[in-house]
Write a protein that holds these residues in place. Structure first.
Motif, mmCIF file in Angstrom:
data_model
loop_
_atom_site.group_PDB
_atom_site.id
_atom_site.type_symbol
_atom_site.label_atom_id
_atom_site.label_comp_id
_atom_site.label_asym_id
_atom_site.label_seq_id
_atom_site.Cartn_x
_atom_site.Cartn_y
_atom_site.Cartn_z
ATOM 1 N N GLN A 53 2.121 3.913 -0.427
ATOM 2 C CA GLN A 53 1.985 2.794 0.509
ATOM 3 C C GLN A 53 1.594 1.506 -0.196
ATOM 4 N N TYR A 55 3.062 0.175 -2.623
ATOM 5 C CA TYR A 55 4.271 -0.589 -2.903
ATOM 6 C C TYR A 55 4.657 -1.511 -1.743
ATOM 7 N N PHE A 56 4.214 -1.179 -0.540
ATOM 8 C CA PHE A 56 4.670 -1.909 0.644
ATOM 9 C C PHE A 56 3.570 -2.763 1.265
ATOM 10 N N THR A 60 2.945 -4.995 4.844
ATOM 11 C CA THR A 60 2.051 -4.470 5.872
ATOM 12 C C THR A 60 0.734 -5.228 5.970
ATOM 13 N N THR A 259 7.240 -7.033 -6.256
ATOM 14 C CA THR A 259 7.875 -7.749 -5.150
ATOM 15 C C THR A 259 8.350 -9.124 -5.589
#
Length: 281
Positions: A53, A55-56, A60, A259
């Motif tokens: 998670q 990575y995202f 979020t 990112t």
């Protein structure tokens, strides 16, 4: 049936060149592996230590998402403004010959030698708390006017950093344009707008795409200028710096770096595809 024939005692040239080519490639391969490939692999693997998670988080967590949005929008506005001003100035300098032209071009491109921190310092000298605008506003009874430490200061700093590159690129591209195409269009009765649309823009399209991609990528990753001016407006390079320097959160810093790299790489990739298409059109 043709067969390769060689004189006695002579081997094909490729057999002699292969060891030499390998020897020449070895240092470059070692350097690429040690200083790009290995760090990139470690960077990609690092967020997994705290769960996939991580990575995202940029999608979020609202703070990181807005930092990325701020950076992307600021880079887009900087790129568009740079291309418009740089294109106009570059074309004018390419098409006009006057006394002091080379001196003016040298002055306009002189900021290429300045690092981002120096450019940030220039903005502070103009719009900082002790800057020229603050002194002028105080003298006029308007209070000490400042703009250096927020969005306006960052935009001006990025623009100041990017314009010399665009001016130099457009001046060279406009110098290389075929004057016979414009002359033919004039003979056929084309208006100034028609010449701009049908003659200038197609010839300058590869330069616009390449220059725009470079300006966008530079603005996305700019650190020195942002570090000097972004006390009131957070951008992703400063967010990454804070995470691994102030909070020792290396996994999150790696995730944000990935990112940032993906967004910038995607723009550069599509710019290259668009440039190839426009060149082959």
């Amino acid at each position: 049936m043709n067969r390769e024939t060689t004189l006695p005692g002579h081997e094909p040239a490729s057999r002699h060149h292969n060891p030499l080519l390998l020897a020449c490639l070895a240092p470059a391969t070692a350097f690429f592996t040690a200083f790009w490939l290995l760090p990139a692999v470690l960077l990609v693997a690092l967020p997994a230590e705290k769960g996939w998670q991580t990575y995202f988080l940029v999608l979020t967590d609202s703070r990181y998402m807005w930092s990325m949005i701020n950076t992307t929008l600021l880079s887009l506005v900087t790129t568009i403004t740079t291309l418009l001003i740089g294109g106009a100035v570059g074309i004018y300098l390419a098409r006009r010959r006057f006394a002091g032209r080379q001196v003016l071009l040298s002055l306009l491109t002189a900021p290429l030698a300045f690092p981002g921190v120096i450019i940030g310092f220039f903005i502070i000298l103009l719009g900082g708390r002790q800057g020229w605008f603050a002194d002028l506003g105080s003298a006029l009874g308007m209070g000490r006017v400042t703009f250096a430490y927020g969005l306006t200061g960052l935009f001006l700093g990025y623009l100041y950093f990017s314009l010399p590159r665009a001016i130099a690129a457009y001046t060279a591209a406009a110098d290389a344009m075929d004057p016979q195409l414009e002359e033919a269009a004039r003979v056929l009765g084309a208006s100034r707008w028609d010449i701009t649309r049908d003659v200038w823009l197609p010839q300058l399209a590869p330069t616009t795409v390449a220059c725009g991609a470079i300006v966008f990528a530079t603005a996305m990753g700019a650190f020195g200028t942002a570090f000097t001016l972004s006390s009131k407006f957070e951008v992703i390079p400063i967010t990454i710096y804070n995470e691994f320097t102030n909070y020792a959160n290396f996994a999150l810093a790696a995730s944000l770096s990935i990112t940032l790299g993906l967004v910038t790489w995607a723009v550069l990739f599509f710019a290259r595809v668009a440039g190839t298409t426009s060149s082959g059109a």
